[in-house]
Design an enzyme around this catalytic site. Structure first.
Site, PDB file in Angstrom:
ATOM      1  CD  GLU A  41      62.661  31.108  29.449  1.00  0.00           C
ATOM      2  OE1 GLU A  41      61.688  30.454  29.853  1.00  0.00           O
ATOM      3  OE2 GLU A  41      63.841  30.697  29.528  1.00  0.00           O
ATOM      4  CB  CYS A  50      53.827  35.163  28.059  1.00  0.00           C
ATOM      5  SG  CYS A  50      54.094  35.160  29.830  1.00  0.00           S
ATOM      6  CD  GLU A  52      50.025  33.129  26.797  1.00  0.00           C
ATOM      7  OE1 GLU A  52      51.266  33.228  26.694  1.00  0.00           O
ATOM      8  OE2 GLU A  52      49.461  32.587  27.757  1.00  0.00           O
ATOM      9  CB  CYS A  89      50.854  34.282  33.401  1.00  0.00           C
ATOM     10  SG  CYS A  89      51.343  35.736  32.448  1.00  0.00           S
ATOM     11  CB  CYS A  92      49.056  36.510  29.147  1.00  0.00           C
ATOM     12  SG  CYS A  92      50.791  36.443  28.662  1.00  0.00           S
TER      13      CYS A  92
HETATM   14 ZN    ZN Z   1      51.787  35.194  30.270  1.00  0.00          ZN
END
Ligand code: ZN
Length: 127
Positions: A41, A50, A52, A89, A92
Site C-alpha cells: 500500500e 495487489c 497477485e 480484483c 488483477c
Molecule cells: Zn488486485
C-alpha cells in the site's frame, strides 16, 4: 492445502498494509519456479499494488515465460466472509489473463478453484 497456497499465505505475512490492515499473499508457479507477492500500500491510495500483481511482476522481472498456476490468500478475511471478498480484483484478473492460459487454475483461499476464463470471461487481449 496446496504447497503453493501455503507459500501465498507465508508471503501475505510480509504485506505492507498500514492503511487497510488487510494482509494478502499470492504465489505463482512458473517455468522458473515459484514467485511470491504481497499487497503493497501507499499513502497515495491509487498507488497500492495487489499481491497477485506483485507476484506476477516479480516472476516477469526474473524472466519467467510460462505461468502455470496461481494461489492467493486474504489472511485477514473472516472464515465466514463472503467468497467475493476473497477474490482477485478486476485489475488483477486482467493481468492474470495476460499471462496465464484460459484453463489455468487460480486457487483462492477459502473460496475454491477457478479457471482464468471463469474469472474474466471475454478478457481484453491483443495477443
Ligand atoms: Zn488486485
Amino acid at each position: 492445502m496446496s504447497e503453493l497456497l501455503q507459500k501465498a499465505r507465508d508471503a501475505g505475512k510480509n504485506a505492507y498494509c498500514p492503511y487497510s490492515n488487510f494482509h494478502v499473499g499470492a504465489a505463482v508457479e512458473t517455468d522458473l519456479g515459484v514467485f511470491v507477492g504481497c499487497n503493497v500500500e501507499n499513502a497515495s491510495y491509487g498507488l497500492c499494488n495487489c499481491a497477485e500483481r506483485t507476484a506476477i511482476f516479480s516472476a516477469i522481472a526474473a524472466g519467467a515465460k510460462e505461468f502455470r498456476r496461481l494461489s492467493v490468500s486474504c489472511l485477514d478475511a473472516a472464515e465466514n466472509a463472503a467468497s467475493n471478498s476473497k477474490m482477485p480484483c478486476g485489475a488483477c484478473r486482467q493481468v492474470i489473463a495476460e499471462f496465464f492460459a484460459q484453463d489455468s487454475v487460480i486457487e483462492v483461499d477459502g473460496a475454491g478453484e477457478f479457471t482464468v476464463a471463469q474469472l474474466l470471461p471475454m478478457a481484453f487481449l491483443l495477443n
